[in-house]
Design a protein around this motif. Structure first.
Motif, PDB file in Angstrom:
ATOM      1  N   ARG A   1       0.820  -1.211   0.000  1.00 51.34           N
ATOM      2  CA  ARG A   1       0.000   0.000   0.000  1.00 51.34           C
ATOM      3  C   ARG A   1       0.861   1.272   0.000  1.00 51.34           C
ATOM      4  O   ARG A   1       0.387   2.336   0.383  1.00 51.34           O
TER       5      ARG A   1
ATOM      6  N   ASP B   1      -3.135  10.948  -3.162  1.00 52.34           N
ATOM      7  CA  ASP B   1      -4.188  10.400  -2.310  1.00 52.34           C
ATOM      8  C   ASP B   1      -3.911  10.781  -0.863  1.00 52.34           C
ATOM      9  O   ASP B   1      -3.075  10.182  -0.192  1.00 52.34           O
TER      10      ASP B   1
ATOM     11  N   TYR C   1      -4.005   3.868   6.878  1.00 57.12           N
ATOM     12  CA  TYR C   1      -5.399   4.033   6.444  1.00 57.12           C
ATOM     13  C   TYR C   1      -5.723   3.084   5.297  1.00 57.12           C
ATOM     14  O   TYR C   1      -6.776   2.443   5.279  1.00 57.12           O
ATOM     15  N   SER C   2      -4.804   2.952   4.345  1.00 56.44           N
ATOM     16  CA  SER C   2      -5.042   2.071   3.199  1.00 56.44           C
ATOM     17  C   SER C   2      -5.233   0.621   3.635  1.00 56.44           C
ATOM     18  O   SER C   2      -6.066  -0.101   3.084  1.00 56.44           O
ATOM     19  N   TRP C   3      -4.469   0.198   4.658  1.00 57.85           N
ATOM     20  CA  TRP C   3      -4.596  -1.184   5.134  1.00 57.85           C
ATOM     21  C   TRP C   3      -5.924  -1.451   5.840  1.00 57.85           C
ATOM     22  O   TRP C   3      -6.305  -2.609   6.026  1.00 57.85           O
TER      23      TRP C   3
ATOM     24  N   LYS D   1      -8.838  -0.420   4.672  1.00 61.59           N
ATOM     25  CA  LYS D   1      -9.928  -0.418   3.692  1.00 61.59           C
ATOM     26  C   LYS D   1     -10.185  -1.816   3.144  1.00 61.59           C
ATOM     27  O   LYS D   1      -9.271  -2.629   3.011  1.00 61.59           O
TER      28      LYS D   1
ATOM     29  N   ASN E   1      -1.446  -5.730  -6.608  1.00 58.07           N
ATOM     30  CA  ASN E   1      -2.555  -4.805  -6.443  1.00 58.07           C
ATOM     31  C   ASN E   1      -3.492  -4.875  -7.652  1.00 58.07           C
ATOM     32  O   ASN E   1      -3.048  -5.089  -8.784  1.00 58.07           O
TER      33      ASN E   1
ATOM     34  N   TRP F   1      -6.413   9.942   3.893  1.00 57.27           N
ATOM     35  CA  TRP F   1      -6.139   9.543   5.274  1.00 57.27           C
ATOM     36  C   TRP F   1      -6.175  10.740   6.229  1.00 57.27           C
ATOM     37  O   TRP F   1      -6.505  10.580   7.403  1.00 57.27           O
TER      38      TRP F   1
END
Length: 310
Positions: free
Chosen positions: A12, A274, A163-165, A167, A260, A277
């Protein structure tokens, strides 16, 4: 001797994006996360980045034929046994300190070097890119005497990674039946520290390592790709970069073995920073990750106050 550019960092962090853009350059063959090839492709017959099942992908079948006389000749159980014995984060101190790599390390590395050499031959590329990420695998590859290894260490703000982990992301390879792994912010912070530190150790062991920050990469992808190509020993011409436009990239079909979901993207891919977060990661979790990763965040040039990162 195969020339290999290994993309490393915690998942990520943007390695798939870097891989996809590098894979558009002439002379480069992007292979995806080869570390997962043995299970997800040979055993589970998941889909290649081209959309075909691994068993139906002409490119990968030709690679298997050149590397092993056919994929049926690969003892996947043996590969898994070797992986469990040598390719774990806890083994990195031993891998980094060994003057002479153990026989198991050399054997495990040989499976990768054979894939790299075959992929370069089948594609006609000068350089192959492996976006496996795993820091332990990068240390293992030091033992392969028949590859020219260079490593790109991709770093992203630990709070964005955390934060990505959290989702939920469906895995297209399984037609949405499975989701990608999720971690708590605390767990991802621990992994962020461990994996990034391991790449610093790799550089001190003589492996050429170039660190890039995901945020800076997205701020000027064209300049970043030129710098990475130069690090890899390539000199792209202006016309080679025409796939990169302000705010997006035009991507062709690729043959990423695993990784991914972005590896399936064909056509226009938006390139945008992005920073969700900053709004979506709860303040308590943001502070937790910032505290746990503070020393390395500062070392990489990230502000501890996320508002300063805007």
């Amino acid at each position: 001797m195969a020339q290999v550019l290994f993309l490393g960092g915690l998942g990520r962090s943007g390695t798939t994006l870097v891989e996809r853009l590098l894979g558009e350059l002439p002379g480069i063959c992007a292979l995806g996360e080869v570390v997962h090839l043995w299970q997800r492709d040979l055993r589970d017959d998941e889909r290649c980045g081209c959309g075909s099942r691994f068993s139906g992908c002409t490119f990968w079948q030709r690679v298997g034929e050149r590397a092993f006389g056919g994929w049926a000749n690969v003892d996947v159980d043996r590969v898994h046994t070797l992986r469990d014995g040598v390719e774990r984060t806890r083994h990195i101190p031993r891998l980094a300190s060994a003057a002479q790599p153990a026989a198991q390390v050399r054997e495990y590395a040989s499976y990768y070097s054979r894939v790299y050499a075959a992929a370069a031959e089948v594609s006609g590329a000068k350089l192959v890119v492996d976006s496996s990420k795993h820091s332990a695998l990068a240390h293992v590859l030091r033992a392969a005497g028949d590859i020219d290894l260079r490593v790109v260490h991709v770093v992203r703000d630990a709070r964005g990674v955390a934060y990505s982990w959290t989702k939920r992301v469906a895995r297209p390879e399984t037609d949405g039946a499975d989701e990608m792994t999720r971690y708590s912010p605390g767990r991802s912070a621990l992994l962020w520290n461990a994996h990034n530190a391991a790449f610093g150790l790799l550089a001190r062991r003589g492996v050429p390592v170039r660190r890039i920050r995901y945020e800076e990469f997205l701020a000027d992808p064209r300049a970043a790709i030129i710098r990475l190509a130069d690090f890899a020993g390539l000199a792209p011409r202006p016309e080679d970069l025409e796939f990169l436009r302000p705010g997006y990239a035009d991507l062709r079909v690729g043959h990423s073995a695993a990784g991914n979901p972005m590896r399936f993207t064909v056509g226009r891919l938006p390139l945008r920073h992005d920073d969700a977060w900053m709004r979506a990661l709860p303040p308590a979790q943001r502070r937790l990750v910032g505290a746990m990763c503070g020393p390395m965040l500062r070392a990489y040039g990230y502000p501890l106050n996320p508002q300063e990162a805007r």
